[in-house]
Scaffold this motif. Structure first.
Motif, PDB file in Angstrom:
ATOM      1  N   GLU A  10      10.931   5.078   0.431  1.00 30.10           N
ATOM      2  CA  GLU A  10      10.182   4.863   1.547  1.00 30.10           C
ATOM      3  C   GLU A  10       9.125   3.698   1.248  1.00 30.10           C
ATOM      4  O   GLU A  10       8.954   2.830   2.123  1.00 30.10           O
ATOM      5  N   PHE A  11       8.612   3.811  -0.078  1.00 29.07           N
ATOM      6  CA  PHE A  11       7.789   2.917  -0.446  1.00 29.07           C
ATOM      7  C   PHE A  11       8.398   1.514  -0.520  1.00 29.07           C
ATOM      8  O   PHE A  11       7.888   0.398  -0.213  1.00 29.07           O
ATOM      9  N   HIS A  12       9.799   1.623  -0.831  1.00 30.86           N
ATOM     10  CA  HIS A  12      10.365  -0.041  -0.954  1.00 30.86           C
ATOM     11  C   HIS A  12      10.868  -0.395   0.366  1.00 30.86           C
ATOM     12  O   HIS A  12      10.929  -1.571   0.683  1.00 30.86           O
ATOM     13  N   PHE A  13      11.628   0.428   0.994  1.00 31.38           N
ATOM     14  CA  PHE A  13      12.518   0.014   2.203  1.00 31.38           C
ATOM     15  C   PHE A  13      11.847   0.425   3.434  1.00 31.38           C
ATOM     16  O   PHE A  13      12.313   0.328   4.354  1.00 31.38           O
ATOM     17  N   GLY A  14      10.824   1.372   3.765  1.00 31.74           N
ATOM     18  CA  GLY A  14      10.317   2.057   4.712  1.00 31.74           C
ATOM     19  C   GLY A  14       9.225   1.283   5.527  1.00 31.74           C
ATOM     20  O   GLY A  14       8.926   0.177   5.420  1.00 31.74           O
ATOM     21  N   ASP A  15       8.543   2.191   6.228  1.00 32.28           N
ATOM     22  CA  ASP A  15       7.487   1.520   6.948  1.00 32.28           C
ATOM     23  C   ASP A  15       6.242   1.032   6.284  1.00 32.28           C
ATOM     24  O   ASP A  15       6.015   1.579   5.111  1.00 32.28           O
ATOM     25  N   THR A  16       5.293   0.319   6.921  1.00 35.56           N
ATOM     26  CA  THR A  16       4.145   0.117   6.297  1.00 35.56           C
ATOM     27  C   THR A  16       3.147   0.851   6.755  1.00 35.56           C
ATOM     28  O   THR A  16       3.245   1.421   7.932  1.00 35.56           O
ATOM     29  N   TRP A  17       2.108   0.977   6.169  1.00 36.46           N
ATOM     30  CA  TRP A  17       0.833   1.898   6.567  1.00 36.46           C
ATOM     31  C   TRP A  17      -0.565   1.144   6.516  1.00 36.46           C
ATOM     32  O   TRP A  17      -0.642   0.747   5.420  1.00 36.46           O
ATOM     33  N   PHE A  18      -1.351   1.860   7.602  1.00 41.90           N
ATOM     34  CA  PHE A  18      -2.413   1.244   7.624  1.00 41.90           C
ATOM     35  C   PHE A  18      -2.898  -0.264   7.445  1.00 41.90           C
ATOM     36  O   PHE A  18      -3.743  -0.900   6.657  1.00 41.90           O
ATOM     37  N   GLY A  19      -1.893  -1.148   7.892  1.00 46.29           N
ATOM     38  CA  GLY A  19      -2.048  -2.462   7.736  1.00 46.29           C
ATOM     39  C   GLY A  19      -1.691  -2.993   6.408  1.00 46.29           C
ATOM     40  O   GLY A  19      -2.010  -4.109   6.358  1.00 46.29           O
TER      41      GLY A  19
ATOM     42  N   PHE B  34      -1.433  -1.287  -2.427  1.00 49.84           N
ATOM     43  CA  PHE B  34      -0.148  -0.751  -2.097  1.00 49.84           C
ATOM     44  C   PHE B  34      -0.580   0.726  -1.646  1.00 49.84           C
ATOM     45  O   PHE B  34      -1.403   1.311  -1.736  1.00 49.84           O
ATOM     46  N   VAL B  35       0.514   1.173  -0.545  1.00 54.50           N
ATOM     47  CA  VAL B  35      -0.027   2.656   0.036  1.00 54.50           C
ATOM     48  C   VAL B  35       1.623   3.193  -0.250  1.00 54.50           C
ATOM     49  O   VAL B  35       2.405   2.639  -0.043  1.00 54.50           O
ATOM     50  N   ILE B  36       1.542   4.458  -1.015  1.00 52.01           N
ATOM     51  CA  ILE B  36       2.560   5.427  -0.996  1.00 52.01           C
ATOM     52  C   ILE B  36       2.450   6.627  -0.417  1.00 52.01           C
ATOM     53  O   ILE B  36       1.131   7.184  -0.371  1.00 52.01           O
ATOM     54  N   ARG B  37       3.344   6.800   0.393  1.00 48.81           N
ATOM     55  CA  ARG B  37       3.454   7.880   1.579  1.00 48.81           C
ATOM     56  C   ARG B  37       3.844   9.321   0.771  1.00 48.81           C
ATOM     57  O   ARG B  37       4.911   9.136   0.375  1.00 48.81           O
ATOM     58  N   GLU B  38       3.135  10.265   0.898  1.00 52.37           N
ATOM     59  CA  GLU B  38       3.754  11.503   0.242  1.00 52.37           C
ATOM     60  C   GLU B  38       4.082  12.557   1.364  1.00 52.37           C
ATOM     61  O   GLU B  38       5.079  12.705   1.479  1.00 52.37           O
ATOM     62  N   THR B  39       3.304  12.864   2.476  1.00 56.31           N
ATOM     63  CA  THR B  39       3.701  13.437   3.678  1.00 56.31           C
ATOM     64  C   THR B  39       3.047  12.671   4.844  1.00 56.31           C
ATOM     65  O   THR B  39       2.331  11.435   4.795  1.00 56.31           O
ATOM     66  N   GLN B  40       3.213  13.306   6.238  1.00 63.81           N
ATOM     67  CA  GLN B  40       2.461  12.564   7.206  1.00 63.81           C
ATOM     68  C   GLN B  40       1.140  12.512   7.229  1.00 63.81           C
ATOM     69  O   GLN B  40       0.403  12.004   7.981  1.00 63.81           O
TER      70      GLN B  40
ATOM     71  N   PHE C 225      -1.550  10.302   1.860  1.00 64.53           N
ATOM     72  CA  PHE C 225      -1.288   8.942   1.286  1.00 64.53           C
ATOM     73  C   PHE C 225      -1.855   8.521  -0.141  1.00 64.53           C
ATOM     74  O   PHE C 225      -2.944   9.018   0.004  1.00 64.53           O
ATOM     75  N   GLN C 226      -1.394   7.671  -0.665  1.00 64.51           N
ATOM     76  CA  GLN C 226      -2.078   7.106  -2.031  1.00 64.51           C
ATOM     77  C   GLN C 226      -2.398   5.754  -1.741  1.00 64.51           C
ATOM     78  O   GLN C 226      -1.272   4.831  -1.441  1.00 64.51           O
ATOM     79  N   HIS C 227      -3.398   5.161  -1.660  1.00 67.91           N
ATOM     80  CA  HIS C 227      -3.806   3.860  -1.462  1.00 67.91           C
ATOM     81  C   HIS C 227      -4.538   3.546  -3.034  1.00 67.91           C
ATOM     82  O   HIS C 227      -5.462   3.817  -3.608  1.00 67.91           O
TER      83      HIS C 227
END
Length: 717
Positions: free
Chosen positions: A484-493, A693-699, A702-704
């Motif tokens: 998801e970090f590489h190919f998925g959605d972007t988060w929080f702009g 960068f932002v890594i999504r763990e669950t909905q 997130f790690q910012h």
């Protein structure tokens, strides 16, 4: 010549049979009130027909005796479809409370046969037949009241509150078919013929089968999410394929044609059977199709009776038997006989001119339009072929898999995904009782290969090997987060980090040679693909074989699939493609390898760019890496280092840290350490910059993080 099958005492009343199954409704046009009435009629027609199906049981004992060991007794299925309505409507917040919590617990989950020897011996305290029928009556009244009062606006789509109502109806239509199979598998003493469920009384001489050419062509399937008709999740998305020319049998394989395989000892010859099929055959001790009976001659078990074998009806077998027949036929004819793939079946449909069933009696043995059984394979012609749809389902060589852009519906997130295991093969075309969604060309139902349904097969001849599609969803927690970090959605702009680093590096390479780049610590490989926009060749190297596997999968197949954690055990399913990222043309320039950044092989050299993203603070010997990396970069080439500088002893011994400690009583930062180790061979091109960068763990988690990026130019040797 066609002759009638001898009648039973009940069959004389078959002419009065009026099953009258309505077609699945169009959900996008018409007035709201007309659509409300149509859905009410569709619900009543389905619910009441399903209830009457159980009139085929001779007495209450038949409800509680299992038809086969691997399934619940029929009392479960009588209650299950009603329970499904309530459970989904409560989940959708359309019902304020349950009707009967006990019923809605005991009838909630059925049995998917994990293996032919996976016997379900659990004891259940089943309610009585009268109690279940009373419960069904309450559910019927509740659903009709909801249909009458619920606000309705068109179209009815995935987000509509009416979707779970239609879902419940279509679910019951599936069980109309699967319960008819269980009745057919039941002890003959436990069932009784009913006029409404009378079989077709028509048989004759079986035809000689022949192969007819299907020209090569393109298949483009998958429903858009705004399609006008109800569909299950696996029908949606996109799939396109080029299908080579093949030849398809004119008829479904008849009982007569299959008899030759039985009489040739096909059930005793291991060479015709796959390893899995052979194990099933030996366990089940089968010597002929499951619905065949020997009484001084072959007979066929129908739903509620046995009849003399109608040799011109399609044989009904599981996948293993169908595949074994094809292997035998290949040996007999010297032709490349096999089962068709799903794509080949769609090509056959197109060539035969198959259209969707309308409100007229179907030109196919579908929808109970013609009777409650199979019929001769010569009755319904479709172009040059017969029974391209209808009569019996047709086993495919294709295990079920998700189309691109597949999504699960939140109200039924486990309808399809448990079958994406390579062990559930598709069946296509529908049977005599397939109705509603089942009878549409987009339907994609799949069963375990030893499973019995009203299913047979046709064979094809093709020199092209049937390659199974990728149905695997990566579920390892770390891998899915990085996918998801590489190919998925972007988060929080925050822009996609691997893409942002690649763009930063490419910008820095302006007016420089862009022959070969190394993406060191590439993880799943997004930066590698992005760098290939500007470089002739990119090599991605990572210590983790699992990360590399995802990169290779993306490069070779153009897509990856993964299940992303939402909350607790709940997940969502995602497909990401190079095409949607605009990277389809880059894959041929990218290669992935497993390697150790602290001990790289000599072959990794001659680079115009080395990108080391979020790497140095995870290395066990970062000093060695920094002191030797100059050997691998061409004069004037660039080294781009990005790191959040999160030094931890679990990754790097403290004596190996580049910075983040006191030295001679003063703060010694990682940037200080980088200058110490790199200045002999590099010059710092510009001031460091922070890239988030932002890594999504669950909905909800997130790690910012900020990663500091420095760009170093290789000094002339």
């Amino acid at each position: 010549m066609t002759v009638p099958i001898p009648e039973t005492a009940f069959s004389s009343r078959a002419a009065s049979r009026k099953t009258g199954l309505l077609r699945t409704p169009e959900l996008t046009i018409g007035s709201a009130e007309d659509k409300r009435d149509e859905i009410a009629s569709y619900f009543i027609n389905t619910f009441d027909t399903y209830t009457r199906l159980f009139d085929c049981l001779a007495d209450d004992a038949g409800y509680f005796q299992k038809s086969i060991p691997l399934r619940h007794p029929l009392i479960f299925y009588l209650g299950h479809t009603a329970t499904f309505f309530v459970n989904k409507l409560v989940l959708a917040k359309l019902l304020p409370e349950r009707i009967d919590p006990r019923m809605e617990s005991i009838f909630a989950v059925g049995v998917d046969e994990m293996s032919w020897d996976d016997l379900d011996e659990d004891h259940y305290d089943w309610p009585t037949v009268a109690e279940v029928l009373d419960y069904r009556a309450k559910v019927r009244a509740t659903v009709l009241e909801l249909i009458e009062t619920l606000s309705l606006s068109l179209p009815i789509n995935w987000e509509s509150p009416w979707w779970p109502i239609v879902m419940g109806v279509e679910h019951e239509r599936i069980h109309l078919e699967t319960s008819s199979v269980l009745i057919r598998q039941h002890d003959l003493a436990r069932v009784r013929p009913q006029p409404e469920w009378a079989p077709i009384r028509e048989t004759g001489e079986a035809p000689e089968n022949e192969l007819i050419t299907v020209p090569a062509g393109t298949v483009s399937v998958g429903k858009p999410y705004d399609d006008a008709y109800y569909g299950w999740d696996n029908e949606y998305g996109e799939h396109e394929a080029e299908v080579d020319e093949f030849s398809a049998s004119q008829y479904l394989v008849s009982n007569q044609e299959f008899l030759a395989f039985v009489e040739a000892g096909g059930y005793q010859e291991d060479r015709f059977w796959s390893e899995e099929g052979c194990a099933w055959r030996q366990f089940a001790k089968v010597r002929h199709p499951t619905f065949w009976r020997w009484h001084n001659g072959w007979h066929l078990r129908l739903m509620t009776e046995e009849v003399e074998m109608p040799w011109d009806w399609p044989v009904e077998v599981n996948y293993h038997e169908a595949k074994a027949f094809c292997e035998w036929k290949r040996e007999q004819t010297g032709q490349p006989i096999r089962l068709p793939t799903e794509d080949e079946w769609y090509r056959l449909c197109a060539e035969a001119g198959i259209k969707e069933v309308d409100n007229d009696p179907a030109n196919a043995n579908l929808h109970l339009d013609h009777g409650a059984s199979s019929c001769p394979v010569t009755r319904f012609r479709h172009g040059q072929w017969f029974d391209v749809v209808g009569n019996v389902w047709q086993w495919m060589e294709t295990p079920t898999y998700p189309f691109d852009n597949f999504k699960v519906h939140p109200l039924y997130d486990d309808f399809t995904t448990p079958t994406f295991d390579g062990q559930h093969n598709l069946i296509k075309g529908g049977s005599w009782i397939s109705c509603g969604n089942e009878a549409r060309l987009s339907a994609r139902y799949a069963f375990r290969r030893h499973f019995f349904q009203h299913a047979g097969f046709r064979y094809i001849a093709s020199e092209i090997e049937a390659v199974p599609p990728n149905a695997y969803y990566e579920s390892d927690r770390l891998l899915t987060e990085y996918a998801e970090f590489h190919f998925g959605d972007t988060w929080f702009g925050v822009e996609n980090f691997p893409k942002a680093l690649a763009e930063l590096a490419l910008d820095a390479m302006t007016d420089k040679t862009t022959g070969k780049a190394l993406d060191l610590g590439c993880a799943c490989g997004r930066s590698s693909f992005e760098l290939a926009r500007g470089f002739d060749q990119v090599e991605g190297v990572d210590f983790s074989a699992n990360f590399i596997r995802l990169g290779v999968e993306m490069a070779e197949q153009g897509s990856i699939r993964y299940a992303l954690s939402e909350e607790g055990e709940l997940v969502s399913y995602h497909t990401r493609t190079l095409k949607e990222l605009g990277l389809e043309e880059c894959s041929e320039k990218v290669s992935f390898y497993q390697g150790d950044a602290c001990n790289l092989k000599p072959q990794y050299s001659g680079y115009d760019l080395v990108l080391a993203a979020n790497l140095i603070d995870r290395l066990y010997r970062p000093r060695r890496f920094l002191d030797s990396i100059h050997e691998r970069i061409n004069d004037g080439g660039l080294l781009v280092i990005a790191s959040p500088y999160t030094w931890l002893e679990e990754h790097t011994p403290k004596e190996e840290w580049i910075g983040g400690f006191k030295k001679d009583g003063e703060n010694h930062t990682t940037l200080d350490g980088l200058k110490e180790h790199l200045s002999e061979h590099f010059r710092l091109v510009s001031e460091p910059r922070k890239v988030p960068f932002v890594i999504r763990e669950t909905q909800h988690k997130f790690q910012h993080t900020l990663s500091e990026v420095t760009i170093w130019e290789r000094l002339p040797r």
